[in-house]
Scaffold this active site. Sequence first.
Site: not given
Ligand code: PBG
Length: 341
Positions: A209, A263
């Site tokens: 991520k 992601k």
């Molecule tokens: C946070 C989380 C995020 C997303 C999913 N879980 C955002 C972040 O890390 O700030 C993002 C999903 C999206 O942008 O659609 N744990």
Amino acid sequence: MPHTTSARPSPTSLDLVHRPRRNRKSDWTRRLVRENTLTQDDLIWPVFVMAGENKREAIPSMPGVERHTVDQLVRAAENAAKLGIPALALFPYVDAGLRDEMGNEALNEDNLICKALRAIKAEVPELGLITDVALDPYTSHGHDGLMEEGRILNDETVEVLVRQSVVQAQSGADVIAPSDMMDGRIGAIREGLDEAGYQDVQIMSYAAKYASAFYGPFRDAIGTAKTLTGDKRTYQMDPANGLEALREAELDVNEGADMLMIKPGLPYLDIVWRVKEAFGLPTFAYQVSGEYAMLEGAARNGWVDGERIMLESLMAFKRAGADGILTYFAPRVAEMMAAGR
Ligand code: PBG
């Protein structure tokens, strides 16, 4: 040069053995040689839950996406199951008054996510439910972990995440999806789930991520855009790194992840491909909020063909080796497919 009246150019001296265009000459042959397909079975629908009753609320930076109260979410879940979508991924919009320094609400067995899990399981038991494990919706500072003097604490956070996972499993979560990027959390969560008797609850690890600006609209959706102090670069990955994603994925595989996720999605297809090739585990990609906003924003302005760009972007994930895609387009695609288009 003899004069010719025909517009047709004279045959060239090209003497081709291979003419790849032959296989593309009509729809039937294109269908016949197609390497990848996109079906309902590839879709995971991320949804946003909020408090209240019988309400839906638009999210301006994600046109077409809404937050649902639990009762409304149950209706949406029924529809998703009817359309053949295998699973939902749940995210909460937590009232500001319930957020604190430690993210305590994450452990409340009656928090929004737990209520939503129980309500959907009671009425749509055939639908898979995936829950996000991280503290950001629950902390006053908007970070995924516990914070001390501006630092995110790793091991202390992991302890809380294990408890959060067990609470979610108790409430009916089928898949725990840790998105926090703390070191060692997959192994700890696996152990915690097993000890609590949840051997069959799967773990879908957000293995790679990235610290991405593509999450912007999501932070509007869960109400952390304004509260987040600083950024998440001490735990989420540097977008410049590829090999590091393989090391992250390897750790998660060794710690017991059942499925891996990458992601954001489209800008990171190389990572999807490499992770799938290296480990062969079920591998998912998250087409995140900013990707959705770009595609849908352009479509709503008439700058691109919305339907085609949606399908093309999702097919690209399949081509890159993804077994499925978390996408806000899920219900729209599934509806198209159900209508036979
Ligand atoms: C946070 C989380 C995020 C997303 C999913 N879980 C955002 C972040 O890390 O700030 C993002 C999903 C999206 O942008 O659609 N744990």
